[in-house]
Structure formats: C-alpha cells, structure tokens
Design an enzyme around this catalytic site. Structure first.
Site, mmCIF file in Angstrom:
data_model
loop_
_atom_site.group_PDB
_atom_site.id
_atom_site.type_symbol
_atom_site.label_atom_id
_atom_site.label_comp_id
_atom_site.label_asym_id
_atom_site.label_seq_id
_atom_site.Cartn_x
_atom_site.Cartn_y
_atom_site.Cartn_z
ATOM 1 N N ASP A 46 0.857 -1.196 0.000
ATOM 2 C CA ASP A 46 0.000 0.000 0.000
ATOM 3 C C ASP A 46 0.892 1.245 0.000
ATOM 4 O OD1 ASP A 46 -2.980 1.015 0.760
ATOM 5 O OD2 ASP A 46 -1.473 2.264 1.733
ATOM 6 N N TYR A 51 3.271 9.860 -0.708
ATOM 7 C CA TYR A 51 4.336 9.284 0.122
ATOM 8 C C TYR A 51 5.715 9.513 -0.510
ATOM 9 C CZ TYR A 51 0.463 6.612 2.326
ATOM 10 O OH TYR A 51 -0.705 6.228 2.941
ATOM 11 N N LYS A 76 -2.657 5.913 -4.489
ATOM 12 C CA LYS A 76 -3.768 6.837 -4.185
ATOM 13 C C LYS A 76 -3.582 8.168 -4.899
ATOM 14 C CE LYS A 76 -3.621 4.730 0.420
ATOM 15 N NZ LYS A 76 -2.212 4.610 0.819
ATOM 16 N N HIS A 109 -7.647 9.619 -2.102
ATOM 17 C CA HIS A 109 -6.950 9.555 -0.815
ATOM 18 C C HIS A 109 -7.741 10.206 0.329
ATOM 19 C CE1 HIS A 109 -2.565 9.258 0.809
ATOM 20 N NE2 HIS A 109 -3.413 9.082 1.786
HETATM 21 P P1 NAD Z 1 0.689 1.802 12.031
HETATM 22 O O1 NAD Z 1 -0.420 1.736 12.999
HETATM 23 O O2 NAD Z 1 0.947 0.683 11.091
HETATM 24 O O3 NAD Z 1 1.946 2.158 12.906
HETATM 25 C C1 NAD Z 1 3.230 2.158 12.408
HETATM 26 C C2 NAD Z 1 4.203 2.240 13.567
HETATM 27 O O4 NAD Z 1 3.970 1.146 14.455
HETATM 28 C C3 NAD Z 1 5.631 2.076 13.059
HETATM 29 O O5 NAD Z 1 6.202 3.316 12.805
HETATM 30 C C4 NAD Z 1 6.297 1.347 14.175
HETATM 31 O O6 NAD Z 1 6.862 2.291 15.047
HETATM 32 C C5 NAD Z 1 5.199 0.656 14.907
HETATM 33 N N1 NAD Z 1 5.242 -0.815 14.724
HETATM 34 C C6 NAD Z 1 5.057 -1.521 13.586
HETATM 35 N N2 NAD Z 1 5.149 -2.835 13.827
HETATM 36 C C7 NAD Z 1 5.401 -2.965 15.142
HETATM 37 C C8 NAD Z 1 5.603 -4.074 15.999
HETATM 38 N N3 NAD Z 1 5.550 -5.326 15.542
HETATM 39 N N4 NAD Z 1 5.862 -3.823 17.308
HETATM 40 C C9 NAD Z 1 5.898 -2.568 17.788
HETATM 41 N N5 NAD Z 1 5.703 -1.487 17.036
HETATM 42 C C10 NAD Z 1 5.464 -1.676 15.721
HETATM 43 O O7 NAD Z 1 0.478 3.188 11.228
HETATM 44 P P2 NAD Z 1 0.592 3.674 9.744
HETATM 45 O O8 NAD Z 1 1.918 3.441 9.162
HETATM 46 O O9 NAD Z 1 0.110 5.070 9.767
HETATM 47 O O10 NAD Z 1 -0.489 2.806 8.987
HETATM 48 C C11 NAD Z 1 -0.170 1.666 8.176
HETATM 49 C C12 NAD Z 1 -0.347 1.999 6.718
HETATM 50 O O11 NAD Z 1 -1.638 2.553 6.468
HETATM 51 C C13 NAD Z 1 0.598 3.081 6.203
HETATM 52 O O12 NAD Z 1 1.908 2.627 6.008
HETATM 53 C C14 NAD Z 1 -0.108 3.464 4.919
HETATM 54 O O13 NAD Z 1 0.118 2.501 3.919
HETATM 55 C C15 NAD Z 1 -1.558 3.453 5.366
HETATM 56 N N6 NAD Z 1 -2.028 4.805 5.775
HETATM 57 C C16 NAD Z 1 -3.002 5.397 5.035
HETATM 58 C C17 NAD Z 1 -3.470 6.647 5.353
HETATM 59 C C18 NAD Z 1 -4.556 7.259 4.541
HETATM 60 O O14 NAD Z 1 -4.857 8.448 4.712
HETATM 61 N N7 NAD Z 1 -5.162 6.524 3.634
HETATM 62 C C19 NAD Z 1 -2.943 7.337 6.462
HETATM 63 C C20 NAD Z 1 -1.954 6.718 7.217
HETATM 64 C C21 NAD Z 1 -1.502 5.450 6.875
#
Ligand code: NAD
Length: 279
Positions: A46, A51, A76, A109
C-alpha cells in the site's frame, strides 16, 4: 512462507488481507524495505503518490521477479489532483514510477470536502478503471456523507474505504454503513501509529501473554478476525516478520470483545487528522 487469506471484493477481485504499508518509509529506504517484505512473503503493498516513494516500490517489484498476478499494489490520488483531467495525469505518473501498466487498487486519498470535488474525482476513477489502468477502485477517509454522495450519484460502489481504525477508534458509523453495502474496510494506523499505549492496554497485553505472542500480533489478529484489511508499517525486518507471523493462533470471542470495548465512541481515540479538516 505464511499463507495470507484473500478477501473477495464487491467487484469479484481478491485482495490479500494482510499487506505492507509504506507511509513515512523514506524514499531512499523504500526499495530495501519492500524487497525484504516481498522476501518475507508479503504480496500486498500500500503506497500513495504523496508518500514520495512509489519509485522505490517499483524498483523492488521489478527486482523481485514475482509474477504480476501474485502481487497486489495500491496507490492513491492526492488531494490537489481531483479536478479536470488531473486524475488521468496522476495515475499515469504513478504507473510510470511503479513501473506497472495497471495498479490493483486506486483510491481517492481524502474526500477534501471544502473543495467539493470528490464526486468529480470518483467519476474520473470510474473512467480510469474502465481504461484498465486500475483493476479495482475505492476511497480513503470517506465518512458516511461522502460515501452516500458518490454512490448515489454514480451507482458505483467503492470496493474499499481505507480509514483510520484501531481499537480506540473503531469508526462504527462508517463500518456499519460500509458492511451493509459490501464495502470492505481497510484499517490504516492499525497499531494506532504508536501514538497511545495500545500495547499496554490490559486486554491486549493479557491476550499476548495468554497466547505467547506480542501485543502487536494480538492487535493484528483482532483486525483480521474483524474482517479488516490491513498493512502495518515498519522499516525493521524483525517487525515485518513479526507482523506476518499471526496465522498460528486465534483470539477467543471474549478476548475479541474485550479489545472491541477499548473503542472511544465519541471519536476521541482518533490519532490523526479528521477527514473534514484535510483539504
Ligand atoms: P501503524 O499503525 O501501522 O503504525 C506504524 C508504527 O507502528 C511504526 O512506525 C512502528 O513504530 C510501529 N510498529 C510496527 N510494527 C510494530 C511491531 N511489531 N511492534 C511494535 N511497534 C510496531 O500506522 P501507519 O503506518 O500510519 O499505517 C499503516 C499503513 O496505512 C501506512 O503505512 C499506509 O500505507 C496506510 N495509511 C493510510 C493513510 C490514509 O490516509 N489513507 C494514512 C496513514 C496510513
């Protein structure tokens, strides 16, 4: 390699329920991180134009040599490209960076309500799908009024709505509306982006202890058992491995209910922007 379940979307195509999201993965690190994710067994990536790392995703895909039909790639349309024919220019640029001739899923998005142009953007995505540049189309950060507007006007139902969703912020108004129309929920920020002590919450920590898994694995499992599609982000190989190692246990109904009860129904669990404020 873990066997990742596939979900059938309302247009008949399928999507791996668990993937890898690359929000905030620095462009210079993206090829390495996505290559590792593909090696570990992730097949669903994704990304988004905003990004700034679609080139890295494209380089990793090209280097991996995995058959195209085994991959599921989402990108997106960014907010400043909804008008006129801009969505066509935007998808062309994304495809070039990704080195692909189509994406599996293209999303609007954000609804950008102050600009009043998400219906136009959605009509353009319908054309983009017709042209074969995106196999499936959906939206992100759409609340019920935004969803109602595009569905009522076009009759085309998005395959997914990708929204902020984690135990403290479950967005039940959106998920109930979506479920009734066979729109699948993609949970972004599935781990709460690390912005509150989700892993220390007793229902999460307790289930982790009971199953001999980590709190992150418990939360991922909670999403999977709720039918969400998710793609947790990390740049660390060990965490990429941990986050996919979730298919050898199941939460009980009581454990699921205890995590469900962490929801703050007043919306105060939101960790990122409100869709009405992003324009
Ligand atoms: P997330 O909830 O996946 O959190 C990511 C953070 O969690 C990482 O930086 C890391 O510090 C921590 N983490 C990951 N794996 C872990 C583990 N096993 N143990 C402990 N900590 C851990 O948040 P995100 O990155 O915002 O969301 C995931 C994906 O969703 C993004 O990469 C993106 O592809 C998507 N996203 C979309 C939008 C949107 O507006 N459509 C916005 C934000 C994110």
């Amino acid at each position: 390699m873990p066997r990742i379940p596939h979900i059938t979307l309302n247009d008949g195509h399928t999507i791996p329920q668990l993937g890898y999201g690359v929000f905030k993965v620095p462009p210079a690190e993206t090829e390495r991180a996505v290559s590792e994710a593909l090696e570990i067994g992730y097949r669903h990536i994704d990304t988004a134009a905003i990004y700034g790392n679609e080139e890295g995703v494209g380089a990793a895909i090209a280097a991996a040599g995995i058959p195209r039909d085994e991959l599921f790639i989402t990108t997106k349309l960014w907010n400043d490209r909804h008008d006129g024919d801009e969505p066509h220019a935007a998808i062309a640029e994304s495809l070039e960076k990704l080195r692909l001739d189509r994406v599996d899923l293209y999303l609007v998005h954000w609804p950008t309500p102050a600009r009043d142009n998400h219906l136009h953007a959605w009509e353009k995505l319908i054309e983009i799908r017709r042209q074969g540049l995106a196999t499936s189309i959906g939206v992100s950060n759409f609340l019920v009024p935004h969803l109602e507007r595009i569905v009522d006007a076009t009759g085309v139902v998005p395959v997914v709505d990708q929204i902020e969703l984690h135990p403290a912020h479950q967005q039940r108004a959106v998920t109930d509306w979506a479920r009734a129309r066979d729109i699948r929920i993609e949970a972004w920020g599935p781990l709460g982006q690390g912005k509150y002590d989700l892993f220390g919450a007793p229902p999460v920590a307790g289930a982790a202890e009971a199953h001999g898994k980590t709190p992150a694995q418990v939360v991922i499992r909670w999403h999977l058992q709720n039918g969400h599609i998710l793609f947790p982000k990390s740049v660390r190989r060990a965490r990429l491995e941990e986050n996919i190692d979730v298919f050898d246990f199941a939460l009980t109904d009581a454990e699921m209910a205890a995590i469900d009860a962490l929801d703050r129904a007043d919306g105060s669990g939101r960790v990122s922007a409100h869709p009405d404020e992003v324009n």
